[in-house]
Every structure is written in C-alpha cells, then in structure tokens.
Scaffold this motif. Structure first.
Motif, PDB file in Angstrom:
ATOM      1  N   LYS A  24     -10.025  -3.956   4.313  1.00 10.95           N
ATOM      2  CA  LYS A  24     -11.175  -4.449   3.538  1.00 10.95           C
ATOM      3  C   LYS A  24     -10.905  -4.426   2.037  1.00 10.95           C
ATOM      4  CE  LYS A  24     -14.751  -2.994   6.776  1.00 10.95           C
ATOM      5  NZ  LYS A  24     -15.771  -1.976   7.043  1.00 10.95           N
ATOM      6  N   HIS A  25     -10.065  -3.515   1.616  1.00  9.28           N
ATOM      7  CA  HIS A  25      -9.783  -3.340   0.184  1.00  9.28           C
ATOM      8  C   HIS A  25      -8.355  -3.781  -0.150  1.00  9.28           C
ATOM      9  CE1 HIS A  25     -13.547  -1.231  -0.681  1.00  9.28           C
ATOM     10  NE2 HIS A  25     -13.440  -0.834   0.566  1.00  9.28           N
ATOM     11  N   GLU A  26      -7.879  -4.773   0.593  1.00  6.80           N
ATOM     12  CA  GLU A  26      -6.532  -5.293   0.353  1.00  6.80           C
ATOM     13  C   GLU A  26      -6.396  -5.731  -1.100  1.00  6.80           C
ATOM     14  OE1 GLU A  26      -3.382  -8.464   2.290  1.00  6.80           O
ATOM     15  OE2 GLU A  26      -5.401  -8.340   3.083  1.00  6.80           O
ATOM     16  N   GLY A  27      -5.286  -5.359  -1.709  1.00 10.26           N
ATOM     17  CA  GLY A  27      -5.032  -5.729  -3.098  1.00 10.26           C
ATOM     18  C   GLY A  27      -5.571  -4.729  -4.101  1.00 10.26           C
ATOM     19  N   ARG A  38      -0.189   5.228  -4.266  1.00  3.19           N
ATOM     20  CA  ARG A  38      -1.182   4.276  -3.787  1.00  3.19           C
ATOM     21  C   ARG A  38      -0.686   3.626  -2.505  1.00  3.19           C
ATOM     22  NH1 ARG A  38      -5.017   3.506  -7.470  1.00  3.19           N
ATOM     23  NH2 ARG A  38      -4.678   4.420  -9.506  1.00  3.19           N
ATOM     24  N   TYR A  39      -1.639   3.054  -1.757  1.00  2.00           N
ATOM     25  CA  TYR A  39      -1.302   2.478  -0.464  1.00  2.00           C
ATOM     26  C   TYR A  39      -1.932   1.105  -0.309  1.00  2.00           C
ATOM     27  CZ  TYR A  39      -0.202   7.352   0.281  1.00  2.00           C
ATOM     28  OH  TYR A  39       0.307   8.605   0.133  1.00  2.00           O
ATOM     29  N   GLU A  40      -1.266   0.263   0.488  1.00  3.77           N
ATOM     30  CA  GLU A  40      -1.811  -1.044   0.816  1.00  3.77           C
ATOM     31  C   GLU A  40      -1.317  -1.445   2.192  1.00  3.77           C
ATOM     32  OE1 GLU A  40      -0.590  -4.023  -1.990  1.00  3.77           O
ATOM     33  OE2 GLU A  40       1.520  -3.628  -1.682  1.00  3.77           O
ATOM     34  N   ILE A  41      -2.016  -2.382   2.791  1.00  5.28           N
ATOM     35  CA  ILE A  41      -1.629  -2.907   4.093  1.00  5.28           C
ATOM     36  C   ILE A  41      -0.235  -3.500   3.984  1.00  5.28           C
ATOM     37  CG2 ILE A  41      -2.105  -4.803   5.717  1.00  5.28           C
ATOM     38  CD1 ILE A  41      -3.921  -2.483   6.176  1.00  5.28           C
ATOM     39  N   HIS A  97       5.326  -8.425  -2.294  1.00  3.54           N
ATOM     40  CA  HIS A  97       4.891  -9.217  -3.437  1.00  3.54           C
ATOM     41  C   HIS A  97       5.171  -8.421  -4.711  1.00  3.54           C
ATOM     42  CE1 HIS A  97       1.516  -6.867  -1.798  1.00  3.54           C
ATOM     43  NE2 HIS A  97       1.300  -6.582  -3.060  1.00  3.54           N
ATOM     44  N   HIS A  98       5.033  -9.073  -5.832  1.00  3.38           N
ATOM     45  CA  HIS A  98       5.290  -8.444  -7.116  1.00  3.38           C
ATOM     46  C   HIS A  98       3.972  -7.989  -7.738  1.00  3.38           C
ATOM     47  CE1 HIS A  98       9.157 -10.172  -6.433  1.00  3.38           C
ATOM     48  NE2 HIS A  98       8.722 -11.413  -6.600  1.00  3.38           N
ATOM     49  N   HIS A  99       4.067  -7.067  -8.678  1.00  4.95           N
ATOM     50  CA  HIS A  99       2.879  -6.557  -9.356  1.00  4.95           C
ATOM     51  C   HIS A  99       3.006  -6.757 -10.853  1.00  4.95           C
ATOM     52  CE1 HIS A  99       2.739  -4.309  -5.505  1.00  4.95           C
ATOM     53  NE2 HIS A  99       1.458  -4.558  -5.628  1.00  4.95           N
ATOM     54  N   VAL A 128      -4.027  -4.033 -12.144  1.00 11.51           N
ATOM     55  CA  VAL A 128      -2.835  -4.472 -11.426  1.00 11.51           C
ATOM     56  C   VAL A 128      -3.135  -5.807 -10.769  1.00 11.51           C
ATOM     57  CG1 VAL A 128      -1.209  -3.918  -9.578  1.00 11.51           C
ATOM     58  CG2 VAL A 128      -2.156  -2.083 -11.005  1.00 11.51           C
ATOM     59  N   TYR A 129      -2.282  -6.767 -11.022  1.00  3.31           N
ATOM     60  CA  TYR A 129      -2.401  -8.102 -10.429  1.00  3.31           C
ATOM     61  C   TYR A 129      -1.253  -8.280  -9.441  1.00  3.31           C
ATOM     62  CZ  TYR A 129      -5.327  -8.931 -14.528  1.00  3.31           C
ATOM     63  OH  TYR A 129      -6.295  -8.835 -15.510  1.00  3.31           O
ATOM     64  N   GLU A 130      -1.525  -8.984  -8.353  1.00 10.60           N
ATOM     65  CA  GLU A 130      -0.484  -9.259  -7.376  1.00 10.60           C
ATOM     66  C   GLU A 130       0.014 -10.688  -7.524  1.00 10.60           C
ATOM     67  OE1 GLU A 130      -1.797  -8.338  -3.434  1.00 10.60           O
ATOM     68  OE2 GLU A 130      -1.909  -6.207  -3.881  1.00 10.60           O
ATOM     69  N   VAL A 131       1.320 -10.847  -7.425  1.00 14.01           N
ATOM     70  CA  VAL A 131       1.940 -12.174  -7.423  1.00 14.01           C
ATOM     71  C   VAL A 131       2.488 -12.368  -6.023  1.00 14.01           C
ATOM     72  CG1 VAL A 131       3.736 -13.632  -8.405  1.00 14.01           C
ATOM     73  CG2 VAL A 131       2.549 -11.966  -9.851  1.00 14.01           C
TER      74      VAL A 131
END
Length: 148
Positions: free
Chosen positions: A33-36, A84-87, A96-98, A107-110
């Motif tokens: 639910k909190h991906e990214g 930190r953790y992510e799916i 992906h890049h940050h 923090v932005y994801e590319v």
C-alpha cells in the motif's frame, strides 16, 4: 495484497515450513500500500498496529527479516541513518534508481533503467555480466530550488 503476491508469499513460506500468519500478511500489505515510500521498521510497525494492535515491534523486525530472506522485499540505505524497506521488484529486472534531495530529504524513484547502454559497454569491454546495480543521485529537487 494481490492474489499473486499472496500466493508467492504462501509458497515461499511453505517451502521453509512456515505459516502465513495475519501479521506476516499485514506487514506485506502495508509495504504494498505504501510502495515508493521507503518505510523504516518503526514506520511499518506504526501502520500495522492499526489492523493488528497486538503486534510488537520485535515481530515486525523478525517478519521484515523473513521477507528479506524470501526476496519479497528489499532493504534500502538512503544515507539518512535509517534502514528502509520496499516491495521487491521482479527478479529479472534491475532495481530502480533514487533521487535524493539534499535540502528536504525527499526521495524520488526513477523507474527507467538509464544505465542499459553503460551495462552493455561494460559487458563488451570487460567481459563482465552485470546482474544488478544500485544508483542514488543527490541534488536539490525542483520545489527546493524554487523556494530559494
């Protein structure tokens, strides 16, 4: 949790002789639910407590470690003093890049893999098969640039 993710979690737990508990399912659902958002264990704990008030922080830490071992989530170090953790992404895809703003910390994801050509060149030149990479770019985001 999508039925595919639930099936994958169930399958991987069964292979290890473990059960799909409510806490394990809920923690994975929170991360989906909190991906990214790149949540810390403490942030996951605060969100999980809403649906599972009986859960303890130690259970969250143990479950996060288990999900890491099962390759369902990934651990990130964004150089802010927190783990930190992510799916996790598909095993066949690169991470992906940050982009990390030095001013506000956002923090932005590319999602695009901008290094495909570089990887091809590395493989040709060095006969080195690149299987993955992690890239973090530091700078100032548009909002912080405009605020100055």
């Amino acid at each position: 949790m999508s039925s595919k993710d639930s099936y994958e979690l169930k399958k991987k737990l069964k292979e290890k002789g473990l059960k799909l508990t409510t806490q394990r399912r809920t923690i994975l659902e929170i991360l989906e639910k909190h991906e990214g958002e790149h949540l810390t264990a403490e942030e996951i704990y605060e969100l999980v407590k809403v649906d599972c008030p009986e859960i303890g922080l130690a259970t969250v830490y143990r479950t996060v470690q288990l999900l890491l071992e099962l390759d369902l989530i990934e651990k990130l170090n964004l150089d802010d003093g927190f783990v930190r953790y992510e799916i996790g992404k598909n095993d066949n895809e690169h991470h992906h890049h940050h982009l990390i703003c030095n001013t506000c910390g956002k923090v932005y994801e590319v999602e695009d893999d901008l290094l495909d050509n570089l990887e091809d060149e590395i493989e040709k030149t060095f006969k080195f098969k690149v299987t993955d990479h992690k890239v973090k770019f530091y700078g100032v985001c548009e909002k912080c640039t405009n605020d100055n």
